[in-house]
Design a protein around this motif. Sequence first.
Motif, PDB file in Angstrom:
ATOM      1  N   GLY A  51      46.480  22.065  44.830  1.00 58.32           N
ATOM      2  CA  GLY A  51      47.045  21.693  46.105  1.00 58.32           C
ATOM      3  C   GLY A  51      48.386  22.312  46.429  1.00 58.32           C
ATOM      4  N   MET A  52      48.837  23.289  45.643  1.00 62.20           N
ATOM      5  CA  MET A  52      50.041  24.027  46.034  1.00 62.20           C
ATOM      6  C   MET A  52      49.831  25.493  45.705  1.00 62.20           C
ATOM      7  SD  MET A  52      52.852  23.055  43.155  1.00 62.20           S
ATOM      8  CE  MET A  52      52.383  22.149  41.697  1.00 62.20           C
ATOM      9  N   ASP A  53      50.760  26.315  46.192  1.00 57.99           N
ATOM     10  CA  ASP A  53      50.591  27.744  45.989  1.00 57.99           C
ATOM     11  C   ASP A  53      51.094  28.158  44.614  1.00 57.99           C
ATOM     12  OD1 ASP A  53      49.477  28.103  48.470  1.00 57.99           O
ATOM     13  OD2 ASP A  53      51.434  28.368  49.432  1.00 57.99           O
ATOM     14  N   ALA A  54      50.372  29.098  44.000  1.00 58.99           N
ATOM     15  CA  ALA A  54      50.807  29.631  42.713  1.00 58.99           C
ATOM     16  C   ALA A  54      52.115  30.379  42.898  1.00 58.99           C
ATOM     17  CB  ALA A  54      49.740  30.540  42.137  1.00 58.99           C
ATOM     18  N   HIS A  87      50.652  38.779  42.695  1.00 62.15           N
ATOM     19  CA  HIS A  87      51.513  38.193  43.726  1.00 62.15           C
ATOM     20  C   HIS A  87      52.533  37.265  43.078  1.00 62.15           C
ATOM     21  CE1 HIS A  87      48.420  39.703  46.449  1.00 62.15           C
ATOM     22  NE2 HIS A  87      49.360  39.627  47.399  1.00 62.15           N
ATOM     23  N   TYR A  88      53.784  37.401  43.528  1.00 64.20           N
ATOM     24  CA  TYR A  88      54.855  36.511  43.083  1.00 64.20           C
ATOM     25  C   TYR A  88      55.399  35.829  44.319  1.00 64.20           C
ATOM     26  CZ  TYR A  88      59.548  35.019  41.844  1.00 64.20           C
ATOM     27  OH  TYR A  88      60.695  34.278  41.692  1.00 64.20           O
ATOM     28  N   SER A  89      55.374  34.505  44.309  1.00 64.02           N
ATOM     29  CA  SER A  89      55.885  33.742  45.432  1.00 64.02           C
ATOM     30  C   SER A  89      55.261  34.236  46.755  1.00 64.02           C
ATOM     31  CB  SER A  89      57.409  33.895  45.458  1.00 64.02           C
ATOM     32  OG  SER A  89      57.983  32.899  46.253  1.00 64.02           O
ATOM     33  N   GLY A  90      53.997  34.591  46.686  1.00 61.08           N
ATOM     34  CA  GLY A  90      53.272  35.020  47.882  1.00 61.08           C
ATOM     35  C   GLY A  90      53.388  36.496  48.221  1.00 61.08           C
ATOM     36  N   ASP A  91      54.318  37.214  47.575  1.00 60.62           N
ATOM     37  CA  ASP A  91      54.495  38.640  47.878  1.00 60.62           C
ATOM     38  C   ASP A  91      53.797  39.514  46.845  1.00 60.62           C
ATOM     39  OD1 ASP A  91      56.175  38.134  50.056  1.00 60.62           O
ATOM     40  OD2 ASP A  91      57.927  37.972  48.730  1.00 60.62           O
ATOM     41  N   ILE A 110      68.614  32.760  31.137  1.00 63.35           N
ATOM     42  CA  ILE A 110      68.995  31.504  31.795  1.00 63.35           C
ATOM     43  C   ILE A 110      70.074  31.762  32.846  1.00 63.35           C
ATOM     44  CG2 ILE A 110      70.123  29.263  31.447  1.00 63.35           C
ATOM     45  CD1 ILE A 110      68.867  29.322  28.569  1.00 63.35           C
ATOM     46  N   MET A 111      71.015  32.648  32.518  1.00 68.61           N
ATOM     47  CA  MET A 111      72.122  32.937  33.443  1.00 68.61           C
ATOM     48  C   MET A 111      71.630  33.568  34.749  1.00 68.61           C
ATOM     49  SD  MET A 111      74.722  31.633  32.084  1.00 68.61           S
ATOM     50  CE  MET A 111      75.738  32.082  33.495  1.00 68.61           C
ATOM     51  N   ALA A 112      70.425  34.126  34.730  1.00 71.46           N
ATOM     52  CA  ALA A 112      69.873  34.693  35.959  1.00 71.46           C
ATOM     53  C   ALA A 112      69.221  33.602  36.832  1.00 71.46           C
ATOM     54  CB  ALA A 112      68.864  35.787  35.627  1.00 71.46           C
ATOM     55  N   ARG A 113      69.224  32.338  36.344  1.00 70.55           N
ATOM     56  CA  ARG A 113      68.657  31.218  37.109  1.00 70.55           C
ATOM     57  C   ARG A 113      67.264  31.509  37.651  1.00 70.55           C
ATOM     58  NH1 ARG A 113      70.269  25.971  38.682  1.00 70.55           N
ATOM     59  NH2 ARG A 113      71.817  25.605  37.112  1.00 70.55           N
ATOM     60  N   PRO A 114      66.323  31.872  36.778  1.00 75.65           N
ATOM     61  CA  PRO A 114      65.000  32.283  37.256  1.00 75.65           C
ATOM     62  C   PRO A 114      64.144  31.136  37.773  1.00 75.65           C
ATOM     63  CG  PRO A 114      65.033  32.210  34.870  1.00 75.65           C
ATOM     64  CD  PRO A 114      66.437  31.923  35.313  1.00 75.65           C
ATOM     65  N   ARG A 115      63.179  31.501  38.616  1.00 80.81           N
ATOM     66  CA  ARG A 115      62.125  30.540  39.003  1.00 80.81           C
ATOM     67  C   ARG A 115      60.990  30.630  38.004  1.00 80.81           C
ATOM     68  NH1 ARG A 115      60.120  31.439  44.792  1.00 80.81           N
ATOM     69  NH2 ARG A 115      59.263  29.357  44.485  1.00 80.81           N
ATOM     70  N   ILE A 116      60.838  31.838  37.418  1.00 79.94           N
ATOM     71  CA  ILE A 116      59.841  31.997  36.366  1.00 79.94           C
ATOM     72  C   ILE A 116      60.363  32.966  35.315  1.00 79.94           C
ATOM     73  CG2 ILE A 116      58.588  33.808  37.653  1.00 79.94           C
ATOM     74  CD1 ILE A 116      56.008  32.711  36.266  1.00 79.94           C
ATOM     75  N   MET A 117      60.124  32.623  34.069  1.00 81.13           N
ATOM     76  CA  MET A 117      60.553  33.454  32.955  1.00 81.13           C
ATOM     77  C   MET A 117      59.307  33.928  32.213  1.00 81.13           C
ATOM     78  SD  MET A 117      63.399  32.182  30.225  1.00 81.13           S
ATOM     79  CE  MET A 117      64.811  31.698  31.148  1.00 81.13           C
ATOM     80  N   LEU A 118      59.210  35.240  31.994  1.00 83.49           N
ATOM     81  CA  LEU A 118      58.135  35.803  31.178  1.00 83.49           C
ATOM     82  C   LEU A 118      58.721  36.005  29.794  1.00 83.49           C
ATOM     83  CD1 LEU A 118      57.079  38.738  33.567  1.00 83.49           C
ATOM     84  CD2 LEU A 118      56.360  36.339  33.686  1.00 83.49           C
ATOM     85  N   MET A 119      58.142  35.366  28.790  1.00 80.75           N
ATOM     86  CA  MET A 119      58.737  35.453  27.457  1.00 80.75           C
ATOM     87  C   MET A 119      57.761  36.036  26.465  1.00 80.75           C
ATOM     88  SD  MET A 119      61.147  32.199  27.300  1.00 80.75           S
ATOM     89  CE  MET A 119      61.187  32.554  25.725  1.00 80.75           C
ATOM     90  N   ASP A 120      58.177  37.120  25.827  1.00 82.07           N
ATOM     91  CA  ASP A 120      57.302  37.827  24.894  1.00 82.07           C
ATOM     92  C   ASP A 120      57.707  37.548  23.453  1.00 82.07           C
ATOM     93  OD1 ASP A 120      55.375  39.448  23.849  1.00 82.07           O
ATOM     94  OD2 ASP A 120      55.985  41.261  24.921  1.00 82.07           O
TER      95      ASP A 120
END
Length: 238
Positions: free
Chosen positions: A2-5, A64-68, A154-164
């Motif tokens: 019910g929400m956008d990815a 797509h990220y945040s619709g873009d 963390i200092m970049a205040r991300p909405r999503i973090m990709l961690m390898d």
Amino acid sequence: MGMDALLELDGISVRYGPVEAVRQVSLQVFPGEVITLIGANGAGKTSILRAVSRLIPLAGGTIHYSGDDVARIPAHLLPQKGLVHVPEGRIIFGTLSVQENLDLAAWWRRDDDQVQSDFADVFGMFPRLAERRKQLGGTLSGGEQQMLALSRAIMARPRIMLMDEPSMGLAPIFVKSIFAAIQRINQAGTAILLVEQNAHMALSIASRAYVLQTGRIIMSGDAEDLRNDRDIQAAYLG
Ligand code: ATP
């Protein structure tokens, strides 16, 4: 749901010459989720993260990220738009101090008060870094460098973090504090796409998981269910 990815991979493929490292992979990360991608060496996990951050080109599919469409966003602008990649191998600046490494990660931010409070948070999360604020990054231990790499993200205040592979090569005590930090980062609202060989730890903090084998997703679902699955236990939880 019910929400956008927040992040949506639709049938992506990655090729290295004749090698099709990623085949028709589709996955979604919703805001605030912790998703883990597990699989053996060479399954294609790193390639997926690198494709999302535009470090390598797609041979097919869309992201797509945040619709873009990510293909339309210059790679160097992704962190400022909230998509941050913490690559394997603790990429930090070895000839800069701990504090300078953190300053650089936040250089583009204009919210100075919030930046100061984020520094305090990071040093609260990792007291070892606070004690070593003036020490050069290159002289930190492996575990401390991973803490610094995570702190930069963390200092970049991300909405999503990709961690390898954040736990790669770390002593158990460091693995614990890195995973505790990942949970705190998530609780503060950041979605996480976590690639891990330590499937046990990864499944214990994730809500959902995808299992990758030779470039394809062979299974996905609730992390708890996968943890209790006999095939998964035999193959990945030894
Ligand atoms: P690991 O856990 O070992 O890092 P992975 O699941 O992250 O593995 P990838 O690093 O994405 O897997 O590699 C997937 C496949 O692509 C492997 O067969 C690998 O040998 C191949 N590969 C990766 N990078 C390159 C490259 N630059 N050139 C050629 N082949 C590559």
